[in-house]
Design a protein around this motif. Structure first.
Motif, mmCIF file in Angstrom:
data_model
loop_
_atom_site.group_PDB
_atom_site.id
_atom_site.type_symbol
_atom_site.label_atom_id
_atom_site.label_comp_id
_atom_site.label_asym_id
_atom_site.label_seq_id
_atom_site.Cartn_x
_atom_site.Cartn_y
_atom_site.Cartn_z
ATOM 1 N N VAL A 54 75.554 12.040 -14.208
ATOM 2 C CA VAL A 54 76.072 11.703 -13.042
ATOM 3 C C VAL A 54 75.828 12.715 -11.983
ATOM 4 O O VAL A 54 75.519 12.803 -10.833
ATOM 5 N N ILE A 55 76.199 13.882 -12.455
ATOM 6 C CA ILE A 55 75.990 15.430 -11.550
ATOM 7 C C ILE A 55 74.629 15.291 -11.046
ATOM 8 O O ILE A 55 74.156 15.638 -10.050
ATOM 9 N N SER A 56 73.644 15.137 -12.328
ATOM 10 C CA SER A 56 72.235 15.370 -11.964
ATOM 11 C C SER A 56 71.710 14.312 -11.014
ATOM 12 O O SER A 56 70.891 14.682 -10.132
ATOM 13 N N TYR A 57 72.205 13.157 -11.093
ATOM 14 C CA TYR A 57 71.714 12.175 -9.965
ATOM 15 C C TYR A 57 72.273 12.607 -8.783
ATOM 16 O O TYR A 57 71.373 12.432 -7.708
ATOM 17 N N LEU A 58 73.464 13.054 -8.510
ATOM 18 C CA LEU A 58 74.134 13.491 -7.131
ATOM 19 C C LEU A 58 73.316 14.731 -6.777
ATOM 20 O O LEU A 58 72.842 14.791 -5.400
ATOM 21 N N VAL A 59 72.895 15.754 -7.534
ATOM 22 C CA VAL A 59 71.989 16.817 -7.174
ATOM 23 C C VAL A 59 70.928 16.280 -6.468
ATOM 24 O O VAL A 59 70.345 16.433 -5.492
ATOM 25 N N ASP A 60 69.884 15.566 -7.292
ATOM 26 C CA ASP A 60 68.693 14.849 -6.847
ATOM 27 C C ASP A 60 68.836 14.237 -5.728
ATOM 28 O O ASP A 60 67.781 14.271 -4.817
ATOM 29 N N THR A 77 61.258 13.430 -4.865
ATOM 30 C CA THR A 77 61.690 14.668 -5.391
ATOM 31 C C THR A 77 60.374 14.836 -6.209
ATOM 32 O O THR A 77 59.803 14.026 -7.082
ATOM 33 N N VAL A 78 60.028 16.048 -6.163
ATOM 34 C CA VAL A 78 58.600 16.688 -7.082
ATOM 35 C C VAL A 78 59.255 17.239 -8.366
ATOM 36 O O VAL A 78 58.688 16.827 -9.386
ATOM 37 N N GLU A 79 60.396 18.011 -8.134
ATOM 38 C CA GLU A 79 60.966 18.557 -9.269
ATOM 39 C C GLU A 79 62.257 18.889 -8.878
ATOM 40 O O GLU A 79 62.560 19.241 -7.664
ATOM 41 N N PHE A 80 63.217 19.029 -9.915
ATOM 42 C CA PHE A 80 64.497 19.836 -9.479
ATOM 43 C C PHE A 80 65.072 20.254 -10.761
ATOM 44 O O PHE A 80 64.686 19.744 -11.763
ATOM 45 N N LYS A 81 66.144 21.124 -10.677
ATOM 46 C CA LYS A 81 66.896 21.693 -11.902
ATOM 47 C C LYS A 81 68.147 21.749 -11.644
ATOM 48 O O LYS A 81 68.679 21.846 -10.275
ATOM 49 N N VAL A 82 69.009 21.627 -12.586
ATOM 50 C CA VAL A 82 70.656 21.759 -12.201
ATOM 51 C C VAL A 82 71.040 22.707 -13.331
ATOM 52 O O VAL A 82 70.707 22.861 -14.439
ATOM 53 N N ASN A 83 72.023 23.903 -12.835
ATOM 54 C CA ASN A 83 72.746 24.870 -13.418
ATOM 55 C C ASN A 83 74.042 24.283 -13.505
ATOM 56 O O ASN A 83 74.542 24.086 -12.443
ATOM 57 N N TYR A 84 74.646 23.760 -14.689
ATOM 58 C CA TYR A 84 75.958 23.487 -14.796
ATOM 59 C C TYR A 84 76.959 24.793 -15.033
ATOM 60 O O TYR A 84 76.748 25.433 -16.008
ATOM 61 N N LEU A 85 77.847 24.696 -14.111
ATOM 62 C CA LEU A 85 78.694 26.090 -14.193
ATOM 63 C C LEU A 85 79.972 25.737 -14.895
ATOM 64 O O LEU A 85 80.443 26.765 -15.618
ATOM 65 N N ARG A 86 80.424 24.732 -15.056
ATOM 66 C CA ARG A 86 81.735 24.218 -15.655
ATOM 67 C C ARG A 86 81.870 22.896 -15.652
ATOM 68 O O ARG A 86 81.290 22.140 -14.877
ATOM 69 N N PRO A 87 82.545 22.465 -16.897
ATOM 70 C CA PRO A 87 82.892 20.988 -16.611
ATOM 71 C C PRO A 87 83.576 20.460 -15.286
ATOM 72 O O PRO A 87 84.331 20.926 -14.674
ATOM 73 N N ALA A 88 82.859 19.138 -14.993
ATOM 74 C CA ALA A 88 83.444 18.585 -13.717
ATOM 75 C C ALA A 88 84.626 17.556 -14.007
ATOM 76 O O ALA A 88 84.453 16.876 -14.948
ATOM 77 N N ARG A 89 85.735 17.796 -13.388
ATOM 78 C CA ARG A 89 86.920 17.259 -13.642
ATOM 79 C C ARG A 89 87.385 16.655 -12.229
ATOM 80 O O ARG A 89 86.866 16.804 -11.170
#
Length: 135
Positions: A54-60, A77-89
């Motif tokens: 869900v977070i990845s979708y929102l970033v994209d 989108t050609v490419e993207f990356k996500v760094n998860y910093l902490r769990p989303a609550r």
């Protein structure tokens, strides 16, 4: 409401997956987009955190809106990356994306995602991606 925001909301309304999730376009201007999503129980994984997909979708989507704001609405989108910093609550996710650099055909964009719980924001992810004109 600005014409730019109205155009962005019309584009979002054509994305059936975004409509299904309940995504909102809060702000949209050249070089910047802010998307939000109310967290539903169906978005949580087994530990109660918002699922990374869900977070990845929102970033994209936020990256693509930011890129499209400088390139035009016919982008992918050609490419993207996500760094998860902490769990989303919490009850809401907000993705704030900016076009950091753009040319005639591509834009490099970045995004911060915050989770909102009890009115307090906590950054949970950072994304970066390349957005290009389609075709």
């Amino acid at each position: 409401m600005s014409d730019f925001l109205a155009l962005g909301r019309a584009v979002l309304a054509q994305q059936s997956f975004s409509v299904l999730l309940g995504t909102e376009l809060l702000e949209f201007e050249p070089g910047r987009a802010v998307l939000a999503l109310q967290v539903k129980d169906a978005f949580r994984q087994q530990h109660g955190f918002v699922h990374g997909g869900v977070i990845s979708y929102l970033v994209d989507n936020a990256l693509t809106f930011a890129g499209g704001s400088v390139l035009g609405e016919n982008v992918l989108t050609v490419e993207f990356k996500v760094n998860y910093l902490r769990p989303a609550r919490g009850e809401r996710l907000i993705a704030r994306a900016t076009a950091e650099s753009s040319g005639r055909r591509i834009a490099v964009c970045r995004c911060d995602v915050v989770s909102v719980e009890g009115g307090q924001e906590q950054r949970c992810a950072i994304g970066q991606g390349t957005i290009a004109l389609a075709g």
